[in-house]
Scaffold this active site. Structure first.
Site, mmCIF file in Angstrom:
data_model
loop_
_atom_site.group_PDB
_atom_site.id
_atom_site.type_symbol
_atom_site.label_atom_id
_atom_site.label_comp_id
_atom_site.label_asym_id
_atom_site.label_seq_id
_atom_site.Cartn_x
_atom_site.Cartn_y
_atom_site.Cartn_z
ATOM 1 N N VAL A 179 0.828 -1.213 0.000
ATOM 2 C CA VAL A 179 0.000 0.000 0.000
ATOM 3 C C VAL A 179 0.859 1.259 0.000
ATOM 4 C CG1 VAL A 179 -1.608 1.360 1.424
ATOM 5 C CG2 VAL A 179 -1.992 -1.102 1.115
ATOM 6 N N LYS A 185 -23.229 -9.024 -3.073
ATOM 7 C CA LYS A 185 -23.820 -9.183 -4.415
ATOM 8 C C LYS A 185 -25.319 -8.885 -4.427
ATOM 9 C CE LYS A 185 -23.771 -13.616 -2.637
ATOM 10 N NZ LYS A 185 -22.738 -14.324 -1.877
ATOM 11 N N GLU A 234 -14.748 -6.870 -6.127
ATOM 12 C CA GLU A 234 -14.285 -8.131 -6.718
ATOM 13 C C GLU A 234 -14.885 -9.347 -6.011
ATOM 14 O OE1 GLU A 234 -13.247 -10.302 -9.265
ATOM 15 O OE2 GLU A 234 -11.906 -8.584 -9.572
ATOM 16 N N VAL A 244 -18.594 -11.332 -6.823
ATOM 17 C CA VAL A 244 -18.864 -12.317 -7.879
ATOM 18 C C VAL A 244 -17.736 -13.336 -7.918
ATOM 19 C CG1 VAL A 244 -19.312 -12.690 -10.320
ATOM 20 C CG2 VAL A 244 -20.031 -10.555 -9.257
ATOM 21 N N GLY A 290 -16.207 -15.305 -5.702
ATOM 22 C CA GLY A 290 -15.219 -15.488 -4.637
ATOM 23 C C GLY A 290 -13.835 -14.977 -4.972
ATOM 24 N N GLY A 317 -21.187 -26.972 5.007
ATOM 25 C CA GLY A 317 -21.045 -25.520 5.103
ATOM 26 C C GLY A 317 -21.119 -24.801 3.765
ATOM 27 N N ASP A 333 -29.035 -15.988 -5.847
ATOM 28 C CA ASP A 333 -27.632 -15.615 -5.703
ATOM 29 C C ASP A 333 -26.980 -15.482 -7.086
ATOM 30 O OD1 ASP A 333 -24.992 -15.612 -3.952
ATOM 31 O OD2 ASP A 333 -24.660 -17.060 -5.540
ATOM 32 N N LYS A 359 -25.428 -12.035 -9.216
ATOM 33 C CA LYS A 359 -24.089 -12.003 -9.815
ATOM 34 C C LYS A 359 -24.171 -11.792 -11.325
ATOM 35 C CE LYS A 359 -22.263 -15.033 -6.209
ATOM 36 N NZ LYS A 359 -21.976 -16.437 -5.849
ATOM 37 N N GLY A 404 -16.467 -19.243 0.322
ATOM 38 C CA GLY A 404 -15.653 -19.626 1.474
ATOM 39 C C GLY A 404 -14.931 -18.427 2.049
#
Length: 442
Positions: free
Chosen positions: A37, A107, A131, A134, A136, A189, A203, A207, A314
């Site tokens: 950065v 999203k 980013e 959509v 992951g 999960g 979902d 996206k 995830g």
């Protein structure tokens, strides 16, 4: 708002699986992130709904607050992983109005109301990066928004929901029924306690709206997306798919229709955005996308066909995408500059799925006697839909004198194909239209 004491102040909204992973990476990679950065990233607070909930030990409880609004006011960059529409929308608009850059994984919010946020960010001169919203960890938004900005995208086609891909994959490979596969996805999960957003395609539709907006420089809302989920898919459908050399996937498709040179005289120039189960030939790369992975094809005039593949969900993969955005917007704070603004100059009309050109595989149960095929073929001819192949199933309903027919069409407008199916259902020799699936990627 500039950097404070040399550090870029970061507010984190939400501390679930993804939020926890973002905090972990900010802590464990602090030195590397500061070097990238050009200044340290200082996590100034984490907004949560419940201060007393159990947390991962990596979370410094002193940073937790239930006063999200005050936290936002103290930040240079706001990272939002709350999900849902409110309070996320109000908090992000507050952040933007206060001059903070925004990184979001939301999203649902962007799919429903992205233009409100884009317009606010453009007016305030701040960055809005998403980013992680959509696919992951897969770098997809930035290539479409920036790398392909000089090209003309014609089609985006892909698997953008890992839960449904896992469910369909288990049905195809292990032979599970849909309900069993969903239960297994929940235990691992991959699926929420309420899997509606995944299995009914909400979902993926959100996206698809985001990707279509970026790819076609046109504002596309989730309400513009034709949506069908996977709840109607049966073990029988999966078995027939395998027999005909296909696999069933839930696809998100955004494409141009009626481009110049289109042989249809009507002015249909525009785009169609759709989410639905589809048969994908086994030889197509999307057919080999297994488990909870995502993969997206982007077709552009100059670049040709690009494929993006990776983990679509995830904590760690999603946090990876968020950190990438965080580094970029924080670097802009330190060194000056700004990312791309919303590009909606094209304003292409968004058409219904009726204008899409696709192919159907129609599974019929018909009377097992001569002349039936001729009657069926006549219905197709009446709608100017040509038949590619007809297969007759082995199974006959005991004592009922019925047989299974599988008809695959050549490409035609969806409106003509659905009208054909409606007429077939009314044919006396047709006992049932067992299933209708689109065929894509052939």
């Amino acid at each position: 708002m500039g950097a404070h004491d040399g550090a870029v102040r970061v507010a984190l909204l939400g501390c679930g699986v993804v939020g926890t992973e973002v905090a972990r990476l900010m802590t464990s990679q602090a030195t590397d992130l500061a070097a990238r950065v050009g200044a340290p990233l200082e996590l100034v607070g984490i907004a949560v709904r419940n201060l007393d909930a159990q947390r991962d030990p990596v979370i410094d409880r002193a940073l937790l607050t239930s006063d999200a609004a005050s936290l936002v006011d103290r930040a240079d960059v706001v990272v939002e992983v709350l999900g849902g529409i409110e309070p996320a929308r109000s908090l992000l608009l507050r952040a933007i109005a206060g001059g903070a850059a925004v990184v979001t994984a939301n999203k649902a919010l962007l799919g429903q109301d992205g233009p409100t946020l884009y317009a606010a960010a453009d007016a305030a001169g701040v960055d809005l990066y998403f980013e992680a919203a959509v696919a992951g960890a897969i770098p997809l938004v930035r290539p479409v928004r920036e790398s392909l900005a000089g090209d003309r995208v014609t089609r985006v086609l892909g698997i953008v929901n890992g839960t449904t891909n896992y469910v369909l994959d288990q049905m195809a490979t292990v032979g599970l029924e849909l309900a069993q596969a969903v239960k297994q996805a929940q235990e691992l999960g991959y699926a929420e306690a309420d899997p509606t957003a995944d299995v009914e395609g909400y979902d993926a539709a959100a996206k698809a709206a985001i990707l279509a907006s970026l790819a076609f420089h046109t504002r596309v809302s989730v309400d513009d997306v034709h949506r069908e989920g996977i709840l109607g898919i049966t073990a029988d459908d999966v078995a027939w798919a395998a027999e005909t050399g296909h696999v069933i996937k839930l696809l998100a498709i955004a494409e141009r229709v009626g481009s110049p040179g289109h042989d249809d005289e009507r002015d249909t120039r525009g785009i169609v955005v759709r989410v639905h189960p589809a048969l994908v030939p086994l030889g197509h790369p999307l057919a080999g996308v297994r488990g909870a992975f995502n993969a997206v094809f982007v077709e552009a005039e100059a670049a040709g066909e690009l494929m993006f593949y990776g983990r679509g969900a995830g904590g760690a993969p999603t946090a990876s995408a968020i950190l990438g955005d965080l580094v970029t917007v924080a670097r802009h704070r330190v060194l000056g500059g700004k990312g791309p603004v919303e590009s909606s100059y094209a304003e292409l009309p968004v058409h219904s799925i009726a204008e899409a050109v696709t192919r159907y595989q129609i599974h019929l149960r018909v009377a097992d006697r001569s002349g039936v095929l001729a009657q069926v073929a006549q219905v197709f001819a009446g709608h100017d839909v040509s038949i590619e192949v007809v297969r007759q199933g082995q199974a006959t309903v005991a004592g009922g004198g019925q047989a299974d027919l599988l008809v695959v069409t050549h490409a035609a407008r969806d409106a003509a194909l659905s009208a054909t199916v409606a007429d077939l259902a009314g044919l006396p020799v047709v006992a049932a239209v067992v299933s209708v699936l689109r065929v894509e990627g052939a």
